[in-house]
Design a protein around this motif. Sequence first.
Motif, PDB file in Angstrom:
ATOM      1  N   THR A 145       0.826  -1.206   0.000  1.00  0.00           N
ATOM      2  CA  THR A 145       0.000   0.000   0.000  1.00  0.00           C
ATOM      3  C   THR A 145       0.861   1.258   0.000  1.00  0.00           C
ATOM      4  O   THR A 145       0.632   2.175  -0.778  1.00  0.00           O
ATOM      5  CB  THR A 145      -0.953   0.001   1.213  1.00  0.00           C
ATOM      6  N   MET A 146       1.861   1.296   0.885  1.00  0.00           N
ATOM      7  CA  MET A 146       2.778   2.434   0.930  1.00  0.00           C
ATOM      8  C   MET A 146       4.005   2.031   1.727  1.00  0.00           C
ATOM      9  O   MET A 146       3.888   1.458   2.807  1.00  0.00           O
ATOM     10  CB  MET A 146       2.124   3.657   1.584  1.00  0.00           C
ATOM     11  N   HIS A 147       5.183   2.329   1.189  1.00  0.00           N
ATOM     12  CA  HIS A 147       6.421   2.062   1.915  1.00  0.00           C
ATOM     13  C   HIS A 147       7.476   3.096   1.552  1.00  0.00           C
ATOM     14  O   HIS A 147       7.357   3.807   0.551  1.00  0.00           O
ATOM     15  CB  HIS A 147       6.932   0.640   1.650  1.00  0.00           C
ATOM     16  N   ILE A 148       8.479   3.179   2.384  1.00  0.00           N
ATOM     17  CA  ILE A 148       9.584   4.100   2.155  1.00  0.00           C
ATOM     18  C   ILE A 148      10.427   3.551   1.015  1.00  0.00           C
ATOM     19  O   ILE A 148      10.813   2.374   1.028  1.00  0.00           O
ATOM     20  CB  ILE A 148      10.418   4.268   3.438  1.00  0.00           C
ATOM     21  N   ARG A 149      10.710   4.390   0.041  1.00  0.00           N
ATOM     22  CA  ARG A 149      11.519   3.963  -1.106  1.00  0.00           C
ATOM     23  C   ARG A 149      12.866   3.437  -0.603  1.00  0.00           C
ATOM     24  O   ARG A 149      13.531   4.070   0.196  1.00  0.00           O
ATOM     25  CB  ARG A 149      11.741   5.112  -2.080  1.00  0.00           C
ATOM     26  N   GLY A 150      13.215   2.231  -1.041  1.00  0.00           N
ATOM     27  CA  GLY A 150      14.481   1.620  -0.662  1.00  0.00           C
ATOM     28  C   GLY A 150      14.416   0.768   0.596  1.00  0.00           C
ATOM     29  O   GLY A 150      15.411   0.157   0.974  1.00  0.00           O
ATOM     30  N   SER A 151      13.242   0.710   1.237  1.00  0.00           N
ATOM     31  CA  SER A 151      13.115  -0.112   2.446  1.00  0.00           C
ATOM     32  C   SER A 151      12.926  -1.576   2.063  1.00  0.00           C
ATOM     33  O   SER A 151      12.563  -1.905   0.939  1.00  0.00           O
ATOM     34  CB  SER A 151      11.960   0.378   3.317  1.00  0.00           C
ATOM     35  N   TYR A 152      13.193  -2.446   3.028  1.00  0.00           N
ATOM     36  CA  TYR A 152      13.063  -3.883   2.838  1.00  0.00           C
ATOM     37  C   TYR A 152      11.924  -4.399   3.710  1.00  0.00           C
ATOM     38  O   TYR A 152      11.859  -4.086   4.884  1.00  0.00           O
ATOM     39  CB  TYR A 152      14.363  -4.602   3.221  1.00  0.00           C
ATOM     40  N   ASN A 153      11.040  -5.210   3.119  1.00  0.00           N
ATOM     41  CA  ASN A 153       9.905  -5.748   3.852  1.00  0.00           C
ATOM     42  C   ASN A 153      10.261  -7.094   4.477  1.00  0.00           C
ATOM     43  O   ASN A 153      10.491  -8.073   3.778  1.00  0.00           O
ATOM     44  CB  ASN A 153       8.704  -5.899   2.914  1.00  0.00           C
ATOM     45  N   VAL A 154      10.329  -7.098   5.811  1.00  0.00           N
ATOM     46  CA  VAL A 154      10.518  -8.326   6.583  1.00  0.00           C
ATOM     47  C   VAL A 154       9.426  -8.315   7.645  1.00  0.00           C
ATOM     48  O   VAL A 154       9.606  -7.755   8.727  1.00  0.00           O
ATOM     49  CB  VAL A 154      11.921  -8.397   7.238  1.00  0.00           C
ATOM     50  N   PRO A 155       8.245  -8.877   7.329  1.00  0.00           N
ATOM     51  CA  PRO A 155       7.134  -8.839   8.282  1.00  0.00           C
ATOM     52  C   PRO A 155       7.542  -9.369   9.659  1.00  0.00           C
ATOM     53  O   PRO A 155       8.365 -10.286   9.764  1.00  0.00           O
ATOM     54  CB  PRO A 155       6.074  -9.729   7.628  1.00  0.00           C
ATOM     55  N   LEU A 156       6.977  -8.783  10.697  1.00  0.00           N
ATOM     56  CA  LEU A 156       7.350  -9.121  12.070  1.00  0.00           C
ATOM     57  C   LEU A 156       7.330 -10.620  12.358  1.00  0.00           C
ATOM     58  O   LEU A 156       8.263 -11.127  12.986  1.00  0.00           O
ATOM     59  CB  LEU A 156       6.469  -8.355  13.064  1.00  0.00           C
ATOM     60  N   PRO A 157       6.313 -11.385  11.905  1.00  0.00           N
ATOM     61  CA  PRO A 157       6.353 -12.833  12.188  1.00  0.00           C
ATOM     62  C   PRO A 157       7.594 -13.510  11.596  1.00  0.00           C
ATOM     63  O   PRO A 157       8.205 -14.358  12.246  1.00  0.00           O
ATOM     64  CB  PRO A 157       5.071 -13.372  11.547  1.00  0.00           C
ATOM     65  N   LEU A 158       8.001 -13.115  10.386  1.00  0.00           N
ATOM     66  CA  LEU A 158       9.216 -13.682   9.786  1.00  0.00           C
ATOM     67  C   LEU A 158      10.448 -13.247  10.559  1.00  0.00           C
ATOM     68  O   LEU A 158      11.348 -14.046  10.821  1.00  0.00           O
ATOM     69  CB  LEU A 158       9.349 -13.248   8.320  1.00  0.00           C
ATOM     70  N   LEU A 159      10.504 -11.973  10.908  1.00  0.00           N
ATOM     71  CA  LEU A 159      11.637 -11.469  11.670  1.00  0.00           C
ATOM     72  C   LEU A 159      11.747 -12.202  12.997  1.00  0.00           C
ATOM     73  O   LEU A 159      12.843 -12.592  13.419  1.00  0.00           O
ATOM     74  CB  LEU A 159      11.496  -9.969  11.902  1.00  0.00           C
ATOM     75  N   SER A 160      10.609 -12.434  13.647  1.00  0.00           N
ATOM     76  CA  SER A 160      10.612 -13.119  14.942  1.00  0.00           C
ATOM     77  C   SER A 160      11.127 -14.550  14.832  1.00  0.00           C
ATOM     78  O   SER A 160      11.820 -15.035  15.717  1.00  0.00           O
ATOM     79  CB  SER A 160       9.201 -13.108  15.537  1.00  0.00           C
ATOM     80  N   GLU A 161      10.782 -15.227  13.751  1.00  0.00           N
ATOM     81  CA  GLU A 161      11.197 -16.622  13.568  1.00  0.00           C
ATOM     82  C   GLU A 161      12.635 -16.748  13.074  1.00  0.00           C
ATOM     83  O   GLU A 161      13.271 -17.777  13.289  1.00  0.00           O
ATOM     84  CB  GLU A 161      10.274 -17.318  12.562  1.00  0.00           C
ATOM     85  N   HIS A 162      13.148 -15.718  12.406  1.00  0.00           N
ATOM     86  CA  HIS A 162      14.469 -15.803  11.757  1.00  0.00           C
ATOM     87  C   HIS A 162      15.367 -14.632  12.159  1.00  0.00           C
ATOM     88  O   HIS A 162      16.118 -14.126  11.337  1.00  0.00           O
ATOM     89  CB  HIS A 162      14.287 -15.846  10.239  1.00  0.00           C
ATOM     90  N   THR A 163      15.294 -14.237  13.412  1.00  0.00           N
ATOM     91  CA  THR A 163      16.046 -13.074  13.889  1.00  0.00           C
ATOM     92  C   THR A 163      17.540 -13.256  13.691  1.00  0.00           C
ATOM     93  O   THR A 163      18.228 -12.330  13.234  1.00  0.00           O
ATOM     94  CB  THR A 163      15.728 -12.801  15.373  1.00  0.00           C
ATOM     95  N   ASP A 164      18.070 -14.420  14.025  1.00  0.00           N
ATOM     96  CA  ASP A 164      19.510 -14.661  13.892  1.00  0.00           C
ATOM     97  C   ASP A 164      19.977 -14.506  12.447  1.00  0.00           C
ATOM     98  O   ASP A 164      20.999 -13.865  12.181  1.00  0.00           O
ATOM     99  CB  ASP A 164      19.883 -16.055  14.400  1.00  0.00           C
ATOM    100  N   GLU A 165      19.227 -15.098  11.518  1.00  0.00           N
ATOM    101  CA  GLU A 165      19.595 -15.019  10.104  1.00  0.00           C
ATOM    102  C   GLU A 165      19.575 -13.577   9.611  1.00  0.00           C
ATOM    103  O   GLU A 165      20.465 -13.152   8.873  1.00  0.00           O
ATOM    104  CB  GLU A 165      18.635 -15.862   9.262  1.00  0.00           C
ATOM    105  N   LEU A 166      18.557 -12.831  10.012  1.00  0.00           N
ATOM    106  CA  LEU A 166      18.462 -11.434   9.597  1.00  0.00           C
ATOM    107  C   LEU A 166      19.602 -10.619  10.198  1.00  0.00           C
ATOM    108  O   LEU A 166      20.221  -9.810   9.506  1.00  0.00           O
ATOM    109  CB  LEU A 166      17.112 -10.847  10.011  1.00  0.00           C
ATOM    110  N   ALA A 167      19.901 -10.845  11.457  1.00  0.00           N
ATOM    111  CA  ALA A 167      20.949 -10.089  12.137  1.00  0.00           C
ATOM    112  C   ALA A 167      22.299 -10.237  11.444  1.00  0.00           C
ATOM    113  O   ALA A 167      23.099  -9.289  11.424  1.00  0.00           O
ATOM    114  CB  ALA A 167      21.046 -10.524  13.599  1.00  0.00           C
ATOM    115  N   GLU A 168      22.557 -11.388  10.846  1.00  0.00           N
ATOM    116  CA  GLU A 168      23.818 -11.618  10.134  1.00  0.00           C
ATOM    117  C   GLU A 168      23.982 -10.683   8.944  1.00  0.00           C
ATOM    118  O   GLU A 168      25.096 -10.404   8.517  1.00  0.00           O
ATOM    119  CB  GLU A 168      23.903 -13.068   9.664  1.00  0.00           C
ATOM    120  N   ARG A 169      22.881 -10.178   8.406  1.00  0.00           N
ATOM    121  CA  ARG A 169      22.932  -9.334   7.212  1.00  0.00           C
ATOM    122  C   ARG A 169      22.902  -7.844   7.538  1.00  0.00           C
ATOM    123  O   ARG A 169      23.119  -7.016   6.663  1.00  0.00           O
ATOM    124  CB  ARG A 169      21.779  -9.687   6.282  1.00  0.00           C
ATOM    125  N   LEU A 170      22.611  -7.507   8.778  1.00  0.00           N
ATOM    126  CA  LEU A 170      22.448  -6.104   9.148  1.00  0.00           C
ATOM    127  C   LEU A 170      23.757  -5.501   9.639  1.00  0.00           C
ATOM    128  O   LEU A 170      24.544  -6.163  10.304  1.00  0.00           O
ATOM    129  CB  LEU A 170      21.378  -5.956  10.236  1.00  0.00           C
TER     130      LEU A 170
END
Length: 196
Positions: free
Chosen positions: A39-64
């Motif tokens: 619907t609307m997002h900040i240009r250049g942002s990445y969509n990682v819905p909270l349920p996915l982030l919650s389940e895969h926090t370690d994997e995401l943290a490796e990329r940040l």
Amino acid sequence: MASNTSTVTALDPETLRDWITRHEDLIIVDVRSAAEFETMHIRGSYNVPLPLLSEHTDELAERLGQRVVLVCQSGVRAEQARQRLDGVGIDTALILTGGVPGFAAAGGDVVRGAQRWDLERQVRLTAGSLVLAGLLAGKLVSPKLRLLAGAIGTGLTFSAATNTCAMGNALSKMPWNKTASEPTAAAAINQIPAGS
């Protein structure tokens, strides 16, 4: 005497606008649903819905990297994401004050798509309708039906106290809140450049 150090976790929209132009290492993670992101997002942002982030926090943290801004509609889900990331060592993540709507109102560059009601608005409509229905049914059908209004009030109180929302989670699974582009964990995480 114990020291009272508080960590700054908020970032205002004007500062984010400035950072977008000045910091190549900036990663903006939008933790809303794919439908809200569409619907609307900040240009250049990445969509990682909270349920996915919650389940895969370690994997995401490796990329940040160290310059991470978390966004949602109002800040509630972004704060939940910040706490998750903090638990795995990403303690510098900031939350955008006012969420995506606040950024857009401040003149930030957003991408607009198909318009839908945001999840928080849907929760307010559903909760309000159920309370009204419970009160009317209690008056017109049976006084016991007023318990519906009490149950909704109890749920809202619990939601506020725990900073969670069962009704929001249920509504996010409804067909009108689903899009064909609902990301998988791999797609959501791998879209972020490694070693940012």
